[in-house]
Design a protein around this motif. Structure first.
Motif, short mmCIF file in Angstrom:
data_model
loop_
_atom_site.label_atom_id
_atom_site.label_comp_id
_atom_site.label_asym_id
_atom_site.label_seq_id
_atom_site.Cartn_x
_atom_site.Cartn_y
_atom_site.Cartn_z
N ASP A 7 28.71 150.76 97.44
CA ASP A 7 28.47 149.91 95.64
C ASP A 7 26.87 149.95 95.57
N HIS B 29 28.09 143.55 90.76
CA HIS B 29 28.79 142.47 90.09
C HIS B 29 28.65 143.10 88.30
N LYS C 91 30.93 146.42 88.38
CA LYS C 91 32.19 146.31 88.43
C LYS C 91 32.96 145.43 87.13
N ASN C 92 32.57 144.82 86.87
CA ASN C 92 32.64 143.49 85.20
C ASN C 92 31.85 143.39 84.51
N GLY C 93 30.97 143.94 84.33
CA GLY C 93 30.53 144.11 82.57
C GLY C 93 29.76 143.32 82.61
N LYS C 94 28.91 142.51 83.59
CA LYS C 94 28.82 141.22 83.41
C LYS C 94 27.82 140.99 84.53
N SER D 9 26.83 138.57 88.35
CA SER D 9 28.23 137.29 88.44
C SER D 9 26.75 136.44 88.14
#
Length: 372
Positions: free
Chosen positions: A94, A364, A367-370, A372
């Motif tokens: 990752d 993070h 993977k999520n565009g923002k 954590s």
């Protein structure tokens, strides 16, 4: 959901591997999987590294002006990059985190080419050449010191100061309060030269001890790291002087010995400086001379400016100078106590946690565009 996999990569010396080990411990404790990519030198230090797998990647350090040697180094780095790309395709990490030294170039470069998030950690006060090479390909640049020199202008990644991660054994030693040198008490002197040792310590320290008056020599308890080829002459010198000593090429329990020391004579690699600060011990620092970046001089200055260390260039590191410094600490032991407190004031004991949080945020975000 499967636990994140982080590939850590570090040059095979203690100065690079120890911060990587500290981060690995925090990542493992948070449920991550960790793999280490390094070079063949790491065998001496990687035995306790908390990795699920340790992978050797070919690398070399381009140095000197020899065209054949430079070409050979470039070829090895290219081979290492292709090998690292195969490893990354197999592992599917990752994130890839590099800790400096040319062995980190192939894995971080390979990760960048394969669009895997990358981070580099610069432990020194001046960014090393390998990290400068990788800076523009890194999503995150973490630093051990504030305001380090040598970061290329307009790097695309985020730059943050985390401090230098320190090993659990150092954190344990950091809980030991400094024991002031008692009037007429014995001084525990620790002499180290980095993970590879330093010949200058063997050349200078024993003759310096010989210059001390007999009554002060009797109050010393010396622990000294000496290269294998210097070990017998160091032992013979101290034996002839009749001082209490222990000399070995390497100490596996160095953090404990740092915690027990009244005064430390050492090089000023980033890990050494971070550990002196975390544990809070006074020191005489002799930066490695001749390096292109003068990184050890910059590291030493951080403690010297606080009054935590006496910074002594190697050209001035003579038996006479060292004997005078040791004599003065015997005469004014309160200076050691003040220097210990000053060193501790520079401590960042949660650097590994800060770096782990930044790396997990990077994953993070990818993977999520923002974050954590």
């Amino acid at each position: 959901m499967e636990a994140p996999l982080i590939l850590l990569t570090a040059g095979g010396t203690g100065g690079h591997l120890f911060p990587a080990e500290a981060l690995a411990n925090v990542l493992k404790a948070s449920g991550c999987r960790v793999v280490l990519a390094t070079d063949k030198r790491a065998n001496a230090y990687a035995g306790s590294f908390p990795a699920d797998e340790i992978i050797e990647i070919p690398s070399a350090t381009p140095s000197g002006r020899s065209v054949p040697k430079m070409a050979k180094a470039a070829l090895l780095l290219a081979q290492g990059t292709f090998r690292a790309m195969a490893v990354i395709r197999r592992l599917k990490p990752d994130a890839v985190v590099g800790f400096g030294g040319y062995p980190t170039v192939p894995p971080v470069l390979a990760a960048s080419l394969l669009k895997v998030p990358t981070a580099i950690h610069e432990a020194n006060g001046v960014m090393g050449r390998a990290n400068r090479l990788l800076a523009r390909r890194s999503s995150l640049i973490a630093t051990g010191f504030a305001g380090i020199k040598g970061i290329p202008a307009n790097v695309p990644g985020r730059v943050i100061q985390t401090g230098n991660p320190i090993r659990p054994a150092v954190l344990e030693a950091a809980g030991q309060a400094y024991a002031p040198l008692e009037p007429n008490g014995r001084m525990r002197l620790l002499v180290v030269g980095g993970s590879q040792g330093a010949r200058v310590m063997s050349d200078v320290v024993p003759p310096a001890i010989e210059l001390l008056p007999q009554d002060l020599r009797e109050r010393l308890v010396i622990t000294q790291q000496a290269r294998g080829e210097d070990l017998e002459r160091v032992r013979a010198h101290y034996g002839r002087l009749g001082v209490a000593f222990e000399a070995e090429p390497f100490f596996t329990d160095l953090p404990r010995r740092l915690g027990e020391a009244h005064l430390v004579v050492a090089r000023s690699g980033a890990s050494t400086v971070a550990e002196l600060a975390a544990i809070g011990r006074p020191s005489i620092l002799v930066p490695l001379p001749g390096s292109l970046d003068q990184d050890q001089a910059a590291n030493a200055k951080t403690l010297g400016d606080l009054g935590a260390a006496i910074v002594c260039p190697q050209t001035e590191f003579t038996p006479e100078r060292l004997a005078a410094e040791i004599r003065s600490t015997f005469q004014e032991p309160e200076r050691l106590t003040k220097a210990a407190a000053a060193a501790h004031s520079a401590s960042i004991t949660d650097a590994a946690e800060r770096l782990a949080h930044a790396v997990l945020d990077l994953i993070h975000l990818n993977k999520n565009g923002k974050p954590s």
